[in-house]
Structures are given as C-alpha cells and as structure tokens.
Motif scaffolding. Structure first.
Motif, PDB file in Angstrom:
ATOM      1  N   THR A  33     -21.665  -2.293  25.304  1.00 11.80           N
ATOM      2  CA  THR A  33     -20.404  -2.584  24.627  1.00 11.80           C
ATOM      3  C   THR A  33     -19.267  -2.564  25.635  1.00 11.80           C
ATOM      4  O   THR A  33     -19.225  -1.702  26.516  1.00 11.80           O
ATOM      5  CB  THR A  33     -20.138  -1.548  23.522  1.00 11.80           C
ATOM      6  OG1 THR A  33     -21.237  -1.547  22.608  1.00 11.80           O
ATOM      7  CG2 THR A  33     -18.856  -1.874  22.773  1.00 11.80           C
ATOM      8  N   ALA A  34     -18.368  -3.521  25.527  1.00 12.16           N
ATOM      9  CA  ALA A  34     -17.221  -3.566  26.431  1.00 12.16           C
ATOM     10  C   ALA A  34     -16.385  -2.304  26.262  1.00 12.16           C
ATOM     11  O   ALA A  34     -16.152  -1.843  25.141  1.00 12.16           O
ATOM     12  CB  ALA A  34     -16.381  -4.804  26.153  1.00 12.16           C
ATOM     13  N   VAL A  35     -15.937  -1.749  27.375  1.00 13.14           N
ATOM     14  CA  VAL A  35     -15.117  -0.541  27.328  1.00 13.14           C
ATOM     15  C   VAL A  35     -13.639  -0.884  27.195  1.00 13.14           C
ATOM     16  O   VAL A  35     -12.820   0.006  26.940  1.00 13.14           O
ATOM     17  CB  VAL A  35     -15.348   0.323  28.579  1.00 13.14           C
ATOM     18  CG1 VAL A  35     -16.794   0.781  28.652  1.00 13.14           C
ATOM     19  CG2 VAL A  35     -14.987  -0.438  29.841  1.00 13.14           C
ATOM     20  N   ALA A  36     -13.293  -2.148  27.376  1.00  9.86           N
ATOM     21  CA  ALA A  36     -11.901  -2.572  27.216  1.00  9.86           C
ATOM     22  C   ALA A  36     -11.886  -4.028  26.767  1.00  9.86           C
ATOM     23  O   ALA A  36     -12.761  -4.816  27.142  1.00  9.86           O
ATOM     24  CB  ALA A  36     -11.128  -2.417  28.524  1.00  9.86           C
ATOM     25  N   PHE A  37     -10.887  -4.372  25.960  1.00  2.00           N
ATOM     26  CA  PHE A  37     -10.773  -5.733  25.444  1.00  2.00           C
ATOM     27  C   PHE A  37      -9.316  -6.019  25.114  1.00  2.00           C
ATOM     28  O   PHE A  37      -8.597  -5.159  24.605  1.00  2.00           O
ATOM     29  CB  PHE A  37     -11.625  -5.915  24.184  1.00  2.00           C
ATOM     30  CG  PHE A  37     -11.279  -7.163  23.412  1.00  2.00           C
ATOM     31  CD1 PHE A  37     -11.732  -8.402  23.832  1.00  2.00           C
ATOM     32  CD2 PHE A  37     -10.473  -7.096  22.286  1.00  2.00           C
ATOM     33  CE1 PHE A  37     -11.397  -9.556  23.137  1.00  2.00           C
ATOM     34  CE2 PHE A  37     -10.133  -8.244  21.581  1.00  2.00           C
ATOM     35  CZ  PHE A  37     -10.599  -9.479  22.011  1.00  2.00           C
ATOM     36  N   ASP A  38      -8.878  -7.240  25.412  1.00  3.03           N
ATOM     37  CA  ASP A  38      -7.576  -7.715  24.955  1.00  3.03           C
ATOM     38  C   ASP A  38      -7.538  -9.234  25.092  1.00  3.03           C
ATOM     39  O   ASP A  38      -8.556  -9.866  25.402  1.00  3.03           O
ATOM     40  CB  ASP A  38      -6.424  -7.042  25.708  1.00  3.03           C
ATOM     41  CG  ASP A  38      -6.307  -7.491  27.161  1.00  3.03           C
ATOM     42  OD1 ASP A  38      -7.107  -8.338  27.607  1.00  3.03           O
ATOM     43  OD2 ASP A  38      -5.403  -6.989  27.871  1.00  3.03           O
ATOM     44  N   ILE A  39      -6.388  -9.814  24.840  1.00  2.65           N
ATOM     45  CA  ILE A  39      -6.193 -11.262  24.972  1.00  2.65           C
ATOM     46  C   ILE A  39      -5.084 -11.492  25.978  1.00  2.65           C
ATOM     47  O   ILE A  39      -3.990 -10.919  25.862  1.00  2.65           O
ATOM     48  CB  ILE A  39      -5.842 -11.912  23.619  1.00  2.65           C
ATOM     49  CG1 ILE A  39      -6.956 -11.636  22.594  1.00  2.65           C
ATOM     50  CG2 ILE A  39      -5.642 -13.413  23.788  1.00  2.65           C
ATOM     51  CD1 ILE A  39      -6.653 -12.189  21.213  1.00  2.65           C
ATOM     52  N   SER A  40      -5.345 -12.321  26.956  1.00  2.00           N
ATOM     53  CA  SER A  40      -4.381 -12.570  28.025  1.00  2.00           C
ATOM     54  C   SER A  40      -3.317 -13.559  27.573  1.00  2.00           C
ATOM     55  O   SER A  40      -3.526 -14.324  26.622  1.00  2.00           O
ATOM     56  CB  SER A  40      -5.100 -13.138  29.252  1.00  2.00           C
ATOM     57  OG  SER A  40      -5.419 -14.511  29.043  1.00  2.00           O
ATOM     58  N   PRO A  41      -2.192 -13.588  28.254  1.00  2.00           N
ATOM     59  CA  PRO A  41      -1.264 -14.705  28.050  1.00  2.00           C
ATOM     60  C   PRO A  41      -1.875 -15.983  28.614  1.00  2.00           C
ATOM     61  O   PRO A  41      -2.874 -15.944  29.340  1.00  2.00           O
ATOM     62  CB  PRO A  41      -0.021 -14.276  28.840  1.00  2.00           C
ATOM     63  CG  PRO A  41      -0.525 -13.308  29.851  1.00  2.00           C
ATOM     64  CD  PRO A  41      -1.690 -12.604  29.226  1.00  2.00           C
ATOM     65  N   ALA A  42      -1.306 -17.111  28.265  1.00  2.00           N
ATOM     66  CA  ALA A  42      -1.812 -18.383  28.781  1.00  2.00           C
ATOM     67  C   ALA A  42      -1.701 -18.405  30.301  1.00  2.00           C
ATOM     68  O   ALA A  42      -0.665 -18.028  30.861  1.00  2.00           O
ATOM     69  CB  ALA A  42      -1.038 -19.541  28.173  1.00  2.00           C
ATOM     70  N   LEU A  43      -2.762 -18.825  30.957  1.00  2.00           N
ATOM     71  CA  LEU A  43      -2.745 -18.843  32.418  1.00  2.00           C
ATOM     72  C   LEU A  43      -1.675 -19.774  32.961  1.00  2.00           C
ATOM     73  O   LEU A  43      -1.150 -19.555  34.053  1.00  2.00           O
ATOM     74  CB  LEU A  43      -4.120 -19.264  32.950  1.00  2.00           C
ATOM     75  CG  LEU A  43      -5.302 -18.348  32.640  1.00  2.00           C
ATOM     76  CD1 LEU A  43      -6.520 -18.778  33.446  1.00  2.00           C
ATOM     77  CD2 LEU A  43      -4.965 -16.896  32.917  1.00  2.00           C
ATOM     78  N   ARG A 217     -10.425 -10.985  27.189  1.00  5.35           N
ATOM     79  CA  ARG A 217     -10.794 -10.284  28.420  1.00  5.35           C
ATOM     80  C   ARG A 217     -11.612  -9.035  28.089  1.00  5.35           C
ATOM     81  O   ARG A 217     -11.270  -8.275  27.180  1.00  5.35           O
ATOM     82  CB  ARG A 217      -9.539  -9.910  29.210  1.00  5.35           C
ATOM     83  CG  ARG A 217      -8.680 -11.114  29.553  1.00  5.35           C
ATOM     84  CD  ARG A 217      -7.545 -10.773  30.480  1.00  5.35           C
ATOM     85  NE  ARG A 217      -6.571  -9.861  29.903  1.00  5.35           N
ATOM     86  CZ  ARG A 217      -5.383  -9.582  30.447  1.00  5.35           C
ATOM     87  NH1 ARG A 217      -5.039 -10.168  31.594  1.00  5.35           N
ATOM     88  NH2 ARG A 217      -4.548  -8.745  29.871  1.00  5.35           N
ATOM     89  N   TYR A 218     -12.679  -8.844  28.853  1.00  4.80           N
ATOM     90  CA  TYR A 218     -13.590  -7.724  28.638  1.00  4.80           C
ATOM     91  C   TYR A 218     -13.873  -7.035  29.969  1.00  4.80           C
ATOM     92  O   TYR A 218     -13.810  -7.659  31.032  1.00  4.80           O
ATOM     93  CB  TYR A 218     -14.930  -8.197  28.059  1.00  4.80           C
ATOM     94  CG  TYR A 218     -14.844  -9.040  26.813  1.00  4.80           C
ATOM     95  CD1 TYR A 218     -15.006  -8.474  25.552  1.00  4.80           C
ATOM     96  CD2 TYR A 218     -14.630 -10.421  26.899  1.00  4.80           C
ATOM     97  CE1 TYR A 218     -14.953  -9.261  24.406  1.00  4.80           C
ATOM     98  CE2 TYR A 218     -14.569 -11.207  25.762  1.00  4.80           C
ATOM     99  CZ  TYR A 218     -14.735 -10.626  24.518  1.00  4.80           C
ATOM    100  OH  TYR A 218     -14.682 -11.411  23.389  1.00  4.80           O
TER     101      TYR A 218
END
Length: 229
Positions: A33-43, A217-218
């Motif tokens: 299981t991923a220990v961290a997760f979020d969504i990035s801003p647009a590159l 992001r993971y």
C-alpha cells in the motif's frame, strides 16, 4: 555370489535423472500500500527551470577517451563467411526524427552531467514523453517541445515524502493505451548514505490523457535498493 551381486546393486544410488527434484515454489506477485498519496498541480504550470550559470574559470574541456588503437599486422582472417558488400536496406527510414533531452540539459539545470543518462521514452496518441537521469520533457508528435526540460524531482514538489523531490534517477515512463494514462516513476537514493532511511519508489499517474496536466502521486517503501523498480 548372486546374493552379493544383488546387495552391491542395491547399494548403488539411482542416476541423477531418477532422483526426486525439489518442488519449485511458484513466483507470486507482492502487493503493498502506498504510504503517501496526493494530486499534483498541472505540470504545465511549473516554473521553467533556471539555467545553471557556470563559472568560466572552473570549466574543463572534456575529450572522449578513445583508448589505445589496434595496429593492423596484415593478417588475413580467411573467414569464408566474411561479407564483402552491404545488402540493400530492408527497413524503411523513420517518418520523423528529432532531438530529445540530453545530458547537456542536466548540465544546464544542475551544472553537471550524469553517466549513464538512462534515456527512457514512450509514445501516446498525441505526445512523446522522454525521461533521462535527471530531467524529463514532453513533445507533440511533430517533435515540438511542449514542456521541459524539467528536473524530475519537480514532479513531486511539496509531496509528503521529501525524498521523492530529489531527482535521483533510473526513470521509467509508460503509456497505458487502455486507460489513456501516463505513468512516470523514479527511485530514491538517500538510503545509500543513511542506513536508517528507507528506499522509496515514487510513482506518478496522469489524471487524464494529457501528460502536461496533473498527476496522482504515490510513494511505495521498498526494503532494499532497486534498479529501475
């Protein structure tokens, strides 16, 4: 005599082919299981990397090392299979070629070059994404640069695992044509110098089919250092 012969025969072990073989355990996938997760801003909103300005007094001219040259002594190989002509090309020329990112981009951003650069690229319906140690860029199918070069750590800017923001290398880029998503990853190396720190596999999956957009992001913790995880 026959009894002795029978006992001698029984004492000889069977041939290797008749020996029972150890049962091989089948390889099975391991899940974590991923220990961290979020969504990035647009590159595409990331700031353009500042170009490294080198001190001219510290620049050294680096010439390629060719090594010793072999000297011909006039011997003939006598190889009857030696080709004396080149056959006609059976593969058509590529429809398009263009320059991608290079080690010079590493120098322009970081002030040094990396060997080997580990070039890695993938083609989608409308884009080509290339990653090397330690930068990446996005192109359209005509070779026009749409994004980058950007240092790979910027993909994980402000992420919960700071090690992912370090452009460590061994990048992997894949395009999932069934889901229309881009997958970019890199490993971390800080655990090599600090045995108390774990290693991470940092993975980014695009939220849409646009590689210049945002990414899920993971970070996955690994027990040991891995090449191209």
């Amino acid at each position: 005599m026959s009894a002795a012969a029978a006992m001698l025969f029984m004492s000889v072990p069977p041939p290797a082919s008749a020996q029972p073989t150890a049962h091989m355990q089948p390889l099975t996938p391991k899940f974590s299981t991923a220990v961290a997760f979020d969504i990035s801003p647009a590159l595409r909103t990331l700031p353009v990397a500042k170009k490294y300005v080198a001190d001219p007094s510290n620049l050294l001219e680096i010439r390629p090392e060719r090594g010793p040259r072999a000297q011909s002594k006039g011997y003939k190989s006598g190889d009857k299979a030696l080709q004396t002509f080149s056959p006609a090309l059976a593969i058509a020329a590529p429809l398009l070629t263009f320059e991608g990112v290079s080690n010079e981009d590493n120098f322009n951003i970081f002030g040094f070059r990396v060997n080997p650069p580990d070039p890695n690229g993938e083609v989608g319906p409308n884009h080509y994404v290339e990653m090397i140690n330690l930068v990446f860029a996005v192109y359209d199918k005509s070779g026009n640069k749409l994004l980058g070069p950007i240092d790979t750590g910027s993909l994980w800017s402000d992420f919960a695992v700071p090690d992912c923001t370090d452009p460590s290398g061994d990048p992997v880029v894949l395009y999932d044509q069934l889901a229309d998503r881009w997958i970019l990853s890199q490993f971390t190396t800080s655990g090599l110098s600090d045995p108390e720190k774990p290693f991470w596999n940092c993975v980014a999956v695009s939220t849409t089919g646009d590689p210049t957009g945002s990414y899920y992001r993971y970070a996955f913790e690994t027990a040991h250092f891995q090449f191209f995880p």
